[in-house]
Design an enzyme around this catalytic site. Structure first.
Site, mmCIF file in Angstrom:
data_model
loop_
_atom_site.group_PDB
_atom_site.id
_atom_site.type_symbol
_atom_site.label_atom_id
_atom_site.label_comp_id
_atom_site.label_asym_id
_atom_site.label_seq_id
_atom_site.Cartn_x
_atom_site.Cartn_y
_atom_site.Cartn_z
ATOM 1 N N ASP A 1 -7.862 -7.318 9.648
ATOM 2 C CA ASP A 1 -7.860 -6.287 8.605
ATOM 3 C C ASP A 1 -9.308 -5.990 8.240
ATOM 4 O O ASP A 1 -10.198 -6.187 9.065
ATOM 5 C CB ASP A 1 -7.034 -6.750 7.402
ATOM 6 C CG ASP A 1 -6.403 -5.585 6.644
ATOM 7 O OD1 ASP A 1 -7.077 -4.556 6.456
ATOM 8 O OD2 ASP A 1 -5.238 -5.701 6.218
ATOM 9 N N HIS B 1 -11.192 -3.892 10.494
ATOM 10 C CA HIS B 1 -11.039 -2.517 10.012
ATOM 11 C C HIS B 1 -12.271 -2.022 9.269
ATOM 12 O O HIS B 1 -12.190 -1.080 8.485
ATOM 13 C CB HIS B 1 -9.800 -2.407 9.110
ATOM 14 C CG HIS B 1 -8.503 -2.665 9.817
ATOM 15 N ND1 HIS B 1 -7.283 -2.533 9.201
ATOM 16 C CD2 HIS B 1 -8.231 -3.053 11.093
ATOM 17 C CE1 HIS B 1 -6.312 -2.828 10.059
ATOM 18 N NE2 HIS B 1 -6.870 -3.151 11.213
#
Length: 409
Positions: A231, A254
């Site tokens: 993430d 991310h």
């Protein structure tokens, strides 16, 4: 007679030197004893590094004694694998305290055995140091298949590896965090906190394993750190001010994101965030600001700088997304009310995996303003031809090298 006076004078000088030497020695010893911390070895409290004995009580008791000690103290975890259930270390403490990890801390593989949203938690402490060559192993592999938070927001929370609540003037150095069930490090309401030379790892497909999540905090420095996870490498959430983030390598992950913001009415402004001298490799995003489309709060994101950033095959190198919807389809109840302003994106170069390398999609009701693009050089390594830029509801300027060509007026 002259020799008698000379001898007496020499004796006085020698005695004087001895007195001075003893005084200096006393100061040195006193100073040394004042700076060397008293060590509280968890093994002295019954901890066993065999990878299976539950050491929660031994760690808790070592912490209580170290925290109560009137002076510098150190909780020491030697080499070995120390199984540890969910535990909270609370202050305030009587003096400066360190948590020195040379071994491996091993979480329960079953998330239900932790009984908390954070596996190892530090609360209400000033002058805390977490350091050592050790590893914090969240054993997340068993829990990841049960994480459905990417589908909906009613999912059960998995435990983060380590959390800091109301911890000030503190730091983490050298530690490795791996395979967290959810986020690795979570910070809430911290001030003057330094994270440096830390390694954070989890597979790129591990869900919601943010490297560092921070909210309602100030004066935070993150440097010389490698983050590869499933993430956000770093998620900068509500109420944060005055961050300096530099020399970070991110990938997989991310990106380093401001947001997401706008989901809660209690959110506060985000201001004064600098990300510089960092590299993103193979990430989904890199430079990223994201707000919910139908936002519950009306706040501002301002004075944001991303500078000297290298992209290596990043899917979306630069993105402002004010239509964020992680659980589609989302009910559209209006535009985002988050004001994004005073954002500088400077000296950003490298390669993109998608044709749209710069995507600035802002709110129609609260257009982004004072957005500066300076020396952007991003080439498309994927299909579709040269890289392009997309702008919606943005006011700003562009100067210097501009690849792809700027879409700002």
């Amino acid at each position: 007679m002259a020799s008698f006076y000379l001898e007496n004078m020499m004796v006085c000088i020698i005695l004087g030197f001895k007195a001075l030497y003893m005084s200096l020695l006393f100061v040195a010893v006193t100073s040394s004893s004042a700076t060397i911390p008293k060590v509280f070895d968890v093994q002295s409290y019954g901890a066993k590094g065999d990878g299976k004995t539950d050491n929660t009580n031994a760690f808790t008791n070592a912490w209580k004694d170290a925290c109560a000690y009137n002076g510098r103290s150190r909780v020491y975890i030697p080499r070995g694998t120390f199984y540890l259930g969910g535990v909270t270390f609370k202050g305030p403490c009587s003096g400066k305290i360190s948590f020195f990890i040379d071994g491996t801390l091993l979480a329960p593989s079953n998330n239900d055995d932790i009984k908390s949203d954070t596996w190892i938690s530090f609360q209400y402490i000033d002058y805390l140091t977490i350091t050592g060559s050790g590893i914090i192993d969240g054993q997340g592999k068993e829990s990841w298949p049960h994480d459905e938070c990417y589908k909906h927001d009613k999912c059960p929370l998995l435990a983060m590896n380590m959390g800091f609540d109301f911890v000030n003037n503190s730091r983490i150095k050298w530690i490795t965090s791996r395979n967290s069930k959810a986020g690795h490090f979570n910070f809430f309401n911290v001030d003057h906190f330094n994270v440096t030379d830390v390694t954070i790892t989890a597979p790129g497909d591990s869900p919601n394993t943010d490297g560092i999540k921070i909210a309602f905090s100030s004066n935070v420095q993150i440097s010389n750190t490698h983050i590869g996870t499933g993430d956000d490498c770093i998620a900068i959430l509500s109420g944060n001010t005055n961050f300096d983030i530099y020399n970070v390598t991110c990938g997989p992950g991310h990106g380093i994101s401001v947001g997401s913001l706008g989901k809660s009415k209690e959110e506060k402004n985000v201001e004064g965030i600098t990300v510089r001298d960092s590299v993103f490799t193979g990430t989904i995003a890199a430079v990223r600001i994201k707000t919910w489309e139908s936002s519950a709060s009306t706040i501002a994101i301002s004075k944001i700088v991303y500078e000297n950033i290298q992209m290596v095959d990043v899917e979306s190198p630069i993105i402002i997304d004010q239509t964020y919807c992680p659980f589609p389809p989302c009910e559209k109840a209006g535009d985002s009310h988050i004001q994004v302003q005073d954002v500088t994106l400077k000296n950003i170069w490298g390669t993109s995996r998608s044709k749209v390398a710069v995507n600035l999609e802002c709110s129609k009701s609260f257009p982004c303003k004072d957005i500066q693009l300076i020396d952007i050089n991003l080439k498309n390594n994927g299909p579709g031809g040269p890289a392009t830029a997309l702008c919606e509801n943005v006011k700003g300027s562009a100067r210097g090298t501009m690849v792809p060509p700027s879409c700002l007026n």
